[in-house]
Write a protein that holds these residues in place. Structure first.
Motif, PDB file in Angstrom:
ATOM      1  N   VAL A 263      -7.021  -6.836   2.117  1.00  0.00           N
ATOM      2  CA  VAL A 263      -6.438  -6.641   3.461  1.00  0.00           C
ATOM      3  C   VAL A 263      -7.648  -6.987   4.531  1.00  0.00           C
ATOM      4  CG1 VAL A 263      -5.611  -4.970   5.231  1.00  0.00           C
ATOM      5  CG2 VAL A 263      -4.876  -4.655   2.928  1.00  0.00           C
ATOM      6  N   ASP A 264      -8.729  -6.707   4.236  1.00  0.00           N
ATOM      7  CA  ASP A 264      -9.813  -7.222   4.978  1.00  0.00           C
ATOM      8  C   ASP A 264     -10.033  -8.868   4.758  1.00  0.00           C
ATOM      9  OD1 ASP A 264     -10.010  -4.750   6.322  1.00  0.00           O
ATOM     10  OD2 ASP A 264     -11.843  -4.058   4.854  1.00  0.00           O
TER      11      ASP A 264
ATOM     12  N   VAL B  64      -8.315   1.433   6.252  1.00  0.00           N
ATOM     13  CA  VAL B  64      -8.709  -0.016   6.399  1.00  0.00           C
ATOM     14  C   VAL B  64      -9.538  -0.155   7.705  1.00  0.00           C
ATOM     15  CG1 VAL B  64      -7.914  -2.319   6.219  1.00  0.00           C
ATOM     16  CG2 VAL B  64      -6.648  -0.494   5.084  1.00  0.00           C
ATOM     17  N   LYS B  65     -10.585  -0.776   7.449  1.00  0.00           N
ATOM     18  CA  LYS B  65     -11.381  -0.928   8.707  1.00  0.00           C
ATOM     19  C   LYS B  65     -10.774  -2.005   9.874  1.00  0.00           C
ATOM     20  CE  LYS B  65     -14.584  -4.771   7.149  1.00  0.00           C
ATOM     21  NZ  LYS B  65     -14.773  -5.719   8.021  1.00  0.00           N
TER      22      LYS B  65
ATOM     23  N   VAL C 198      -0.585 -11.207   4.773  1.00  0.00           N
ATOM     24  CA  VAL C 198      -1.334  -9.763   4.252  1.00  0.00           C
ATOM     25  C   VAL C 198      -0.222  -9.087   3.552  1.00  0.00           C
ATOM     26  CG1 VAL C 198      -2.572  -7.948   5.038  1.00  0.00           C
ATOM     27  CG2 VAL C 198      -3.281 -10.088   6.158  1.00  0.00           C
ATOM     28  N   LEU C 199       0.935  -8.995   4.157  1.00  0.00           N
ATOM     29  CA  LEU C 199       1.813  -7.896   3.656  1.00  0.00           C
ATOM     30  C   LEU C 199       2.307  -8.492   2.348  1.00  0.00           C
ATOM     31  CD1 LEU C 199       3.130  -5.279   4.843  1.00  0.00           C
ATOM     32  CD2 LEU C 199       4.956  -6.879   5.515  1.00  0.00           C
TER      33      LEU C 199
ATOM     34  N   MET D 289       0.788  -1.160  -0.172  1.00  0.00           N
ATOM     35  CA  MET D 289      -0.001   0.267   0.091  1.00  0.00           C
ATOM     36  C   MET D 289       0.764   1.253   0.095  1.00  0.00           C
ATOM     37  SD  MET D 289      -3.621   0.167   1.687  1.00  0.00           S
ATOM     38  CE  MET D 289      -4.265  -1.424   2.293  1.00  0.00           C
ATOM     39  N   SER D 290       2.095   0.982   0.034  1.00  0.00           N
ATOM     40  CA  SER D 290       3.023   2.030  -0.065  1.00  0.00           C
ATOM     41  C   SER D 290       2.683   3.126  -1.479  1.00  0.00           C
ATOM     42  CB  SER D 290       4.414   1.769   0.029  1.00  0.00           C
ATOM     43  OG  SER D 290       4.822   0.672  -1.094  1.00  0.00           O
TER      44      SER D 290
ATOM     45  N   THR E  87       3.545   5.314   6.231  1.00  0.00           N
ATOM     46  CA  THR E  87       3.699   4.183   5.785  1.00  0.00           C
ATOM     47  C   THR E  87       3.621   3.110   7.178  1.00  0.00           C
ATOM     48  OG1 THR E  87       4.979   4.679   4.134  1.00  0.00           O
ATOM     49  CG2 THR E  87       4.944   2.647   4.396  1.00  0.00           C
TER      50      THR E  87
ATOM     51  N   MET F  23      -0.881 -15.627  14.115  1.00  0.00           N
ATOM     52  CA  MET F  23      -1.191 -14.064  13.889  1.00  0.00           C
ATOM     53  C   MET F  23      -0.016 -13.605  13.094  1.00  0.00           C
ATOM     54  SD  MET F  23      -2.849 -13.159  17.395  1.00  0.00           S
ATOM     55  CE  MET F  23      -4.277 -13.846  18.017  1.00  0.00           C
ATOM     56  N   LEU F  24       0.964 -13.746  13.411  1.00  0.00           N
ATOM     57  CA  LEU F  24       2.293 -13.060  12.903  1.00  0.00           C
ATOM     58  C   LEU F  24       2.403 -13.876  11.303  1.00  0.00           C
ATOM     59  CD1 LEU F  24       4.629 -12.862  15.857  1.00  0.00           C
ATOM     60  CD2 LEU F  24       4.060 -10.954  14.072  1.00  0.00           C
TER      61      LEU F  24
ATOM     62  N   LEU G 219      -7.603  -2.833  -1.303  1.00  0.00           N
ATOM     63  CA  LEU G 219      -8.479  -2.524  -0.030  1.00  0.00           C
ATOM     64  C   LEU G 219      -9.137  -3.715   0.573  1.00  0.00           C
ATOM     65  CD1 LEU G 219      -9.443   1.036  -1.135  1.00  0.00           C
ATOM     66  CD2 LEU G 219      -8.051   0.483   0.646  1.00  0.00           C
TER      67      LEU G 219
ATOM     68  N   VAL H  49      -0.285  -7.636  -0.381  1.00  0.00           N
ATOM     69  CA  VAL H  49      -0.210  -6.307  -0.576  1.00  0.00           C
ATOM     70  C   VAL H  49       0.729  -5.849  -1.444  1.00  0.00           C
ATOM     71  CG1 VAL H  49      -0.241  -3.912   0.453  1.00  0.00           C
ATOM     72  CG2 VAL H  49      -1.828  -5.517   1.454  1.00  0.00           C
ATOM     73  N   MET H  50       1.996  -6.200  -1.468  1.00  0.00           N
ATOM     74  CA  MET H  50       3.189  -6.035  -2.087  1.00  0.00           C
ATOM     75  C   MET H  50       2.903  -6.603  -3.562  1.00  0.00           C
ATOM     76  SD  MET H  50       5.460  -4.814  -0.076  1.00  0.00           S
ATOM     77  CE  MET H  50       6.602  -5.199   1.400  1.00  0.00           C
TER      78      MET H  50
ATOM     79  N   ASN I 101      -7.551 -15.838  10.867  1.00  0.00           N
ATOM     80  CA  ASN I 101      -7.642 -15.148  12.156  1.00  0.00           C
ATOM     81  C   ASN I 101      -8.521 -15.777  13.298  1.00  0.00           C
ATOM     82  OD1 ASN I 101      -7.367 -12.595  13.296  1.00  0.00           O
ATOM     83  ND2 ASN I 101      -8.400 -11.406  12.227  1.00  0.00           N
TER      84      ASN I 101
ATOM     85  N   THR J 270      -6.612  -9.081  16.454  1.00  0.00           N
ATOM     86  CA  THR J 270      -6.354  -9.920  17.216  1.00  0.00           C
ATOM     87  C   THR J 270      -4.935 -10.010  17.812  1.00  0.00           C
ATOM     88  OG1 THR J 270      -6.146 -11.488  15.246  1.00  0.00           O
ATOM     89  CG2 THR J 270      -8.302 -11.511  16.647  1.00  0.00           C
ATOM     90  N   LEU J 271      -4.173  -9.874  16.821  1.00  0.00           N
ATOM     91  CA  LEU J 271      -2.669  -9.566  17.254  1.00  0.00           C
ATOM     92  C   LEU J 271      -2.181  -8.957  18.336  1.00  0.00           C
ATOM     93  CD1 LEU J 271       0.137 -10.512  16.690  1.00  0.00           C
ATOM     94  CD2 LEU J 271       0.389  -9.148  14.914  1.00  0.00           C
TER      95      LEU J 271
ATOM     96  N   LEU K  12      -0.122 -14.825   9.517  1.00  0.00           N
ATOM     97  CA  LEU K  12      -1.365 -14.288   8.900  1.00  0.00           C
ATOM     98  C   LEU K  12      -0.734 -12.670   8.508  1.00  0.00           C
ATOM     99  CD1 LEU K  12      -4.236 -13.861   7.830  1.00  0.00           C
ATOM    100  CD2 LEU K  12      -4.872 -13.373  10.199  1.00  0.00           C
ATOM    101  N   SER K  13      -0.076 -12.098   9.232  1.00  0.00           N
ATOM    102  CA  SER K  13       0.287 -10.695   8.907  1.00  0.00           C
ATOM    103  C   SER K  13       1.222 -10.526   7.938  1.00  0.00           C
ATOM    104  CB  SER K  13       0.951  -9.842  10.248  1.00  0.00           C
ATOM    105  OG  SER K  13       0.181 -10.146  11.450  1.00  0.00           O
TER     106      SER K  13
ATOM    107  N   ARG L 224      -7.730 -11.198   6.497  1.00  0.00           N
ATOM    108  CA  ARG L 224      -7.847 -10.986   7.779  1.00  0.00           C
ATOM    109  C   ARG L 224      -9.385 -11.598   8.407  1.00  0.00           C
ATOM    110  NH1 ARG L 224      -5.677  -5.377   9.729  1.00  0.00           N
ATOM    111  NH2 ARG L 224      -7.792  -4.846   8.562  1.00  0.00           N
TER     112      ARG L 224
ATOM    113  N   LEU M 107       0.363   2.546   8.319  1.00  0.00           N
ATOM    114  CA  LEU M 107      -0.321   1.768   7.429  1.00  0.00           C
ATOM    115  C   LEU M 107       0.148   0.185   7.636  1.00  0.00           C
ATOM    116  CD1 LEU M 107      -2.433   2.328   5.535  1.00  0.00           C
ATOM    117  CD2 LEU M 107      -0.770   2.219   3.621  1.00  0.00           C
ATOM    118  N   PHE M 108       1.295  -0.055   8.013  1.00  0.00           N
ATOM    119  CA  PHE M 108       1.783  -1.457   7.857  1.00  0.00           C
ATOM    120  C   PHE M 108       1.168  -1.912   9.276  1.00  0.00           C
ATOM    121  CE2 PHE M 108       5.289  -0.578   4.575  1.00  0.00           C
ATOM    122  CZ  PHE M 108       4.819  -1.587   3.676  1.00  0.00           C
TER     123      PHE M 108
ATOM    124  N   MET N 147      -2.145  -3.232   9.189  1.00  0.00           N
ATOM    125  CA  MET N 147      -2.301  -4.418   8.518  1.00  0.00           C
ATOM    126  C   MET N 147      -2.379  -5.801   9.145  1.00  0.00           C
ATOM    127  SD  MET N 147      -0.432  -4.155   4.620  1.00  0.00           S
ATOM    128  CE  MET N 147      -0.312  -2.532   4.015  1.00  0.00           C
ATOM    129  N   ALA N 148      -1.722  -5.777  10.296  1.00  0.00           N
ATOM    130  CA  ALA N 148      -1.809  -6.626  11.234  1.00  0.00           C
ATOM    131  C   ALA N 148      -3.113  -7.096  11.726  1.00  0.00           C
ATOM    132  CB  ALA N 148      -0.884  -6.592  12.451  1.00  0.00           C
ATOM    133  N   PRO N 149      -3.669  -8.106  12.050  1.00  0.00           N
ATOM    134  CA  PRO N 149      -5.021  -8.442  12.313  1.00  0.00           C
ATOM    135  C   PRO N 149      -5.134  -7.780  13.975  1.00  0.00           C
ATOM    136  CG  PRO N 149      -3.790 -10.492  12.399  1.00  0.00           C
ATOM    137  CD  PRO N 149      -3.002  -9.297  11.788  1.00  0.00           C
TER     138      PRO N 149
END
Lengths: 303, 271, 347
Positions: free
Chosen positions: A235-236, B269-270, A287-288, A1-2, B104, A280-281, A232, A291-292, A260, B115-116, A283-284, A239, B107-108, B111-113
Motif C-alpha cells: 500500500v505504501d 497504514v501511514k 492499489v486496491l 485488507m479485509s 473496512t 490519482m484515481l 502493508l 491488495v485484493m 503519485n 494527494t487525491l 493509482l487508487s 503510492r 481502510l479502503f 488506501m487512496a493516496p
C-alpha cells in the motif's frame, strides 16, 4: 485488507449475531463514519467528478467523460510513471521482504539485549520521511557524501546515486529499505515466535537442517506472515511519494517520477485538475487491486 | 553442521551488522548537527571535532523553527485527540456488534493516496476560508488519525470479555457509561499505543501541512522541507533541524516499542 | 402471582429457531434449574430473561410486570456470569457496590451495604483487593455478592461453577444452596451438569432443541421421566434401555421372558431400568448375560453384562464379587421400569 479485518474479529462466538443483542452501541460508530464520509469519501467522489471534466486553472470546467483517462493511456509521461512505480515497487518489496526475513530469523536466534535490539530496529520507521530524505541527500551526495568516500576506500569509483537517471530508483529503493526492512523484520520475528518450537525440533530430528530447513519448513510456515507484511508495504510502496518528493523531486528528468508524484505535479504544479484526478484515481484502483490479489493469496496459503 | 557456539557468535555478528547499518546514518546526522559547516563536509570525516551549538542557535534564533515546532505540536495533539474521540467509540461499537463495514470503509478510504484528497480539500476549504488555520490542519490529519486509532484499538476492544459488558448492563450502566467506566479503562494500554501512533503519524506527515498550512501555522516538518527546497547548503543546520524533528517521534515510539509493531500491522497504514 | 412468567416465547437466529414457543411459571422463592445438553437453548433463555437478548414473539413477566421492552437494569434482576465477569480495574468493594453507585445511591449507604454482603459471604478481608489477586472460589463469592447487594427479585446464574475444579465445585454448590435457603429469593440457574441440577433445584426444566422436555421436581424426573431423553439425562450412571416387544398388556424381554404392563402400547419399544434397580440373584423377571466388566467403587460395584449387542449396567452392593465371564441374571421389580416408544415418549 479485509482479511485483516476478518482476523481482528475472527473470534466471533456462534451465539452472537447482529441484531439479536438487546443493547445497541451502534450510534458510537456514526461520528467516525460521518467524519470519514465527509473528509474522505466525499472528496473521493468529488475527485471522481473532477476527473470527468476538463478542469484546469483559469478555464471554465467542461464535462468530457472518460477523456482524461484515455489521455492518460496515451501520455508517455504517465506510462513512464507507471513503469517507474512498478520497478520501484518490485525492487523495494523484494529487498525489504528478503532482508526482513533474514533479520527476523537472526533476531529470533539472538537472546542478548533483546529489548535494546528491538528498540533500535524500531527507530528507522518511526522517523519522519523528511528526515530520512535529508539524511539521504547528505550521505549520498556524489562529491562530498560519506558513502562515496567509504566506497572509495575499498576502490569503488564514486557513484551518482540520486543524481543518476540509471541508478536513482535503486538508490531510492535502498533508502526506503533502510527505513522499512526492520519493520518487516519485526513482523517476521513476531510470526516466528508464534510458531510452535516443536515443528523445528521435529525437523531437526528428521535431519532437516540449515538451508533445507529454511526452504521446506521455515519459509512455508512464514507464508501468511510474509504476505501480511507484503500487503502493508505494498500500500505504501505503490503510492510511493514522500522520499522522491523530498530527495529527488521525481528527477533527474523524470527517472524517479512515480504515479503519485506524476499526479501531484499535474495537479499542483501544472494545475491540470481533471487530468491529475484521473491519474490519482487510477493509482487508487491499482492499489486496491494489488491488495485484493494479496488478500486472495493470503487465504490460499493459510493453513 | 556448525557447532552451537560458532552459530551463536555468527548470529550476534549479524545482529551487530544490522545495528550498525541502522545506527550509523543516525549517528552521522546527530554528530553533524554539532559540527561547523567546514567539518560537516570534511573528507575523510572528522570523528574528533570541537562540538558547537551554532547550528541549533541559528535554527532557533535566526528562523521561526521554534514557532514551527509549536505549530507541529498543536496540530499533532489536536489530530490525535480527534482520532481518539472519534475512533475509540467506533472501535468499541464495531468490536461489540461485529459489523465490520465501517472499519473496512475507513481502510479502503485510507488506501487512496493522500494527494487525491488534497485537491478537493483545497477547493472546499478555500470556500469557507479555512485554509491556513489550525482547524483545517487538525481536520485533514484526522483522515490519518481516525482510521489509525480505530484499527489500533479494534483488537483491544475485541479482547474484552463480552460478559463484562453484559454485567455492566445488569449493573445499570447506560451505553456511554459502559464505554467510559468499563471499556475505556480496560483498554488503557491500547489507548496509549493508539495515541502515540496518531501523534507520530501526524507529526511525520508533511503533504497536508505543505499544501494547507499558512505562514503562521507552518509546521516544523514543512519548514525543514523548505530548507531543502531553498537549497540550504548549511548542512550542519539542516542536520540540526533533522535531529530536532526526529526526536519527538523516536522518544514516543521507544516508550511503547513492544506494542508498536502489532499496532502498526493491525491495518495502520501511514500517510 | 408468579415471580416469573414465560409465555410462548420464540427466538430465531435467521431461519433457525433456538427457542420454540416455550411457557412456564416460577413461584416466588423457587430454585429453578435449566438443564440440557449444549445448544439446547438454556443459556439463551436465561439471557432473554435477563434482557441481554431480544426475542421474536411471546412475553416475559417478572412479578406480574411484562418486561419485554425493558433494559436489563430496569428488570430488578441480578446475574452471576460463567466467568464471573468481575471488573478487573476495580477493587472487590467497588465491584460489589458498582450497581448501587450507578443507581445514584450515596457513598455511605453503598459502603454499608457492601460491608453487610461481604460479611454474609465471608469476604470482608478481601474488599480492597483487585479480582486478579483472588482465587477462583473467592471470585465466585464476589460475583455472588455483586448480585446479592441489589436485593433483586430474581437471581440468574449462568453455569457459575463450570470453571472451578471438582472439589471447589461441590463446596460452592452447597454454599449456593445455603444462600438460597437463607435469602429465600427466587433463583434461576443454568447448568449442563445433571448432578448440580438434582442437588440444587426445587424444580428442574429439562430443555432439548429449544423445547421443554419436562418440568418437575428432581424426584419426579428421576422416578417418572416423561421421555427417554429425560430418563437418560437424569441419573448417573445413566438408565439402561433394552429393546422389547409389547403386545396385549405384556412386555417381551430379549430373553423371551414376558412381564405384564399396564401400557396399552403395542409393537416395538424401549424398556428402561436404572442400574441401581437391578440386583443379583433375587426374585422377579431378569436380564441375562455374560459379565464383561466389573468396576468396584468401594461402596458399590458397577457390573456390565453383555448379551449379543446389548450392554446392561448394574450398580450392585460393594460386597458382591462377580467374576467376568460368569453368566448371570440381573433381576428387577417391573414396577421400577419405564417403557418408551420408538420416538422416545413414555408409554
Amino acid at each position: 485488507m479485509s482479511t485483516i479485518a476478518g482476523e481482528a474479529l475472527a473470534v466471533a462466538p456462534e451465539r452472537v449475531r447482529s441484531g439479536q443483542q438487546k443493547i445497541s452501541f451502534s450510534w458510537m460508530v456514526w461520528p467516525a463514519v460521518a467524519f470519514v464520509v465527509l473528509m474522505m469519501v466525499f472528496p473521493l467522489v468529488y475527485a471522481a467528478w473532477i476527473s470527468l471534466q476538463d478542469a484546469s486553472l483559469g478555464t471554465e470546467p467542461r464535462f468530457v467523460g472518460i477523456e482524461n483517462y484515455l489521455n492518460l493511456a496515451s501520455d508517455p509521461e504517465f506510462l513512464n510513471a507507471f513503469r517507474v512505480t512498478w520497478v520501484l515497487y518490485g525492487a523495494a518489496l523484494a529487498l525489504q521482504l528478503a532482508l526482513g526475513t533474514w533479520l527476523g530469523i537472526v533476531l529470533n536466534g539472538v537472546r542478548v539485549a533483546r529489548h535494546l535490539v528491538r528498540t533500535i530496529a524500531i527507530t528507522p520507521f518511526m522517523m519522519p520521511p523528511v528526515v530520512v530524505g535529508m539524511m539521504a541527500i547528505v550521505l549520498l551526495d556524489p562529491s562530498v557524501g560519506i558513502v562515496n568516500w567509504l566506497l572509495g576506500t575499498v576502490g569503488v569509483p564514486p557513484l551518482l546515486w540520486l543524481a543518476s537517471p540509471r541508478w536513482v530508483l535503486l538508490s531510492v529503493a535502498l533508502v526506503d529499505t533502510w527505513q522499512w526492512a526492520p519493520f518487516v523484520g519485526l513482523i517476521v520475528l513476531g510470526g516466528l515466535q508464534s510458531l510452535p518450537a516443536s515443528v523445528f525440533e521435529a525437523a531437526e530430528v528428521d535431519g532437516v537442517i540449515g538451508w533445507r530447513r529454511f526452504v521446506y519448513v521455515t519459509l512455508p510456515l512464514l507464508g501468511p506472515t510474509l504476505l501480511t507484511a507484503a500487503v502493508l508495504r505494498s500500500v505504501d510502496l505503490l503510492r510511493f511519494f514522500d522520499l522522491v518528493f523530498i530527495a529527488t523531486r521525481g528527477g533527474p528528468g523524470n527517472a524517479s517520477t512515480t504515479m503519485n508524484m506524476y499526479a501531484y505535479q499535474q495537479g499542483f504544479e501544472f494545475s491540470r485538475f481533471g487530468h491529475a484526478s484521473a491519474a490519482m484515481l487510477t493509482l487508487s484502483a491499482v492499489v486496491l487491486c494489488t491488495v485484493m490479489v494479496f488478500a486472495r493469496l493470503r487465504r490460499a496459503v493459510s493453513y | 553442521m556448525t557447532p552451537p557456539a560458532a552459530r551463536r557468535i555468527l548470529g550476534r555478528l549479524q545482529v551487530a551488522a544490522m545495528l550498525v547499518a541502522v545506527l550509523a546514518p543516525l549517528a552521522w546526522m546527530v554528530l553533524s548537527s554539532f559540527k561547523v559547516s567546514r567539518d560537516v563536509m570534511a573528507l575523510p570525516p572528522r570523528l574528533i571535532f570541537t562540538p558547537t551549538l551554532d547550528n541549533y542557535r541559528e535554527l532557533f534564533l535566526r528562523t521561526d523553527f521554534l514557532h514551527n515546532t509549536w505549530n507541529s505540536l498543536v496540530v499533532a495533539l489536536g489530530a490525535t485527540l480527534l482520532g481518539l474521540v472519534l475512533g475509540a467509540p467506533a472501535a468499541f461499537a464495531i468490536a461489540w456488534h461485529r459489523t465490520t463495514w465501517p472499519a473496512t470503509l475507513t481502510l479502503f478510504a485510507r488506501m487512496a493516496p493522500g494527494t487525491l484528497f488534497l485537491l478537493p480539500w483545497f477547493i472546499l476549504f478555500s470556500q469557507v476560508d479555512l485554509v491556513g488555520t489550525y482547524t483545517v490542519l487538525i481536520l485533514t490529519h484526522g483522515a490519518i488519525t481516525v482510521p489509525v486509532a480505530l484499527w489500533t484499538l479494534l483488537p483491544y476492544f475485541d479482547a474484552l470479555p463480552r460478559a463484562l459488558i453484559e454485567s455492566a448492563q445488569m449493573d445499570g450502566c447506560r451505553p456511554h457509561a459502559i464505554l467510559g467506566r468499563i471499556a475505556l479503562p480496560l483498554v488503557a494500554p491500547g489507548l496509549v499505543v493508539a495515541a502515540i501512533l496518531c501523534f507520530v503519524f501526524t507529526w511525520n506527515y508533511f503533504l497536508f501541512a505543505l499544501a494547507l498550512s499558512g505562514f503562521d501555522t507552518k509546521t516544523a516538518i514543512v519548514a525543514s522541507f523548505n530548507f531543502i527546497g531553498e537549497g540550504v547548503t548549511n548542512w550542519g543546520a539542516l542536520m540540526a533541524a533533522a535531529t530536532m524533528i526526529a526526536l519527538p517521534p523516536l522518544v514516543l515510539a521507544l516508550l511503547v516499542q513492544r506494542h508498536l509493531v502489532s499496532g502498526l500491522s493491525s491495518g495502520a497504514v501511514k500517510g | 402471582m408468579p415471580a416469573l412468567s414465560i409465555r410462548n416465547v420464540v427466538k430465531r437466529y435467521g431461519a433457525a429457531e433456538v427457542i420454540r414457543s416455550l411457557s412456564f411459571d416460577v413461584s416466588p422463592g423457587e430454585f429453578i434449574v435449566f438443564v440440557g445438553p449444549s445448544g439446547c437453548g438454556k443459556s439463551t433463555l436465561l439471557r432473554m430473561i435477563a434482557g441481554l437478548e431480544d426475542f421474536q414473539a411471546g412475553e416475559v413477566a417478572i412479578d406480574g410486570r411484562v418486561v419485554n421492552g425493558l433494559a436489563p437494569w430496569q428488570r430488578d434482576i441480578a446475574m452471576v456470569f460463567q466467568d464471573y465477569a468481575l471488573y478487573p480495574h476495580m477493587s472487590v468493594a467497588a465491584n460489589i457496590g458498582f450497581s448501587l453507585k450507578m443507581a445514584g445511591i450515596d457513598r455511605k449507604a453503598v459502603a454499608a451495604k457492601v460491608d453487610r454482603v461481604a460479611q454474609v459471604l465471608q469476604i470482608g478481608h478481601l474488599l480492597d483487593r483487585k479480582p486478579k489477586a483472588l482465587s477462583g472460589g473467592q471470585r465466585q463469592r464476589v460475583a455472588i455478592g455483586r448480585a446479592m447487594v441489589r436485593d433483586p427479585k430474581i437471581f440468574l446464574f449462568d453455569e457459575p461453577l463450570s470453571n472451578l475444579d471438582a472439589k471447589l465445585r461441590v463446596d460452592m454448590r452447597a454454599e449456593i444452596k445455603q444462600l438460597h435457603q437463607r435469602l429465600g429469593a427466587t433463583m434461576i440457574y443454568v447448568t449442563h451438569d445433571q448432578v448440580e441440577a438434582m442437588t440444587l433445584a426445587d424444580r428442574i426444566v429439562v430443555l432439548k432443541e429449544g423445547r421443554i422436555e419436562q418440568i418437575g421436581t428432581p424426584s419426579e424426573l428421576y422416578r417418572a421421566p416423561a421421555s427417554r431423553f429425560v430418563a437418560s439425562f437424569i441419573g448417573s450412571p445413566a438408565m439402561n434401555f433394552v429393546p422389547v416387544e409389547v403386545a396385549d398388556g405384556a412386555i417381551t424381554l430379549p430373553g423371551g421372558e414376558r412381564i405384564p404392563t399396564p401400557s396399552a402400547h403395542a409393537g416395538r419399544a424401549s424398556f428402561g431400568i436404572r442400574p441401581e434397580h437391578l440386583s443379583l440373584g433375587g426374585d422377579g423377571p431378569a436380564l441375562r448375560g455374560t459379565i464383561s466388566l466389573v468396576e468396584p467403587l468401594g461402596a458399590d460395584t458397577l457390573v456390565t453384562i453383555a448379551s449379543g449387542e446389548e450392554r446392561v449396567l448394574a450398580r450392585l452392593p460393594g460386597d458382591v464379587a462377580p467374576v467376568p465371564g460368569e453368566v448371570v441374571a440381573l433381576t428387577f421389580d417391573p414396577g421400577r421400569g419405564a417403557l418408551f416408544s420408538v420416538e422416545g415418549r413414555r408409554v
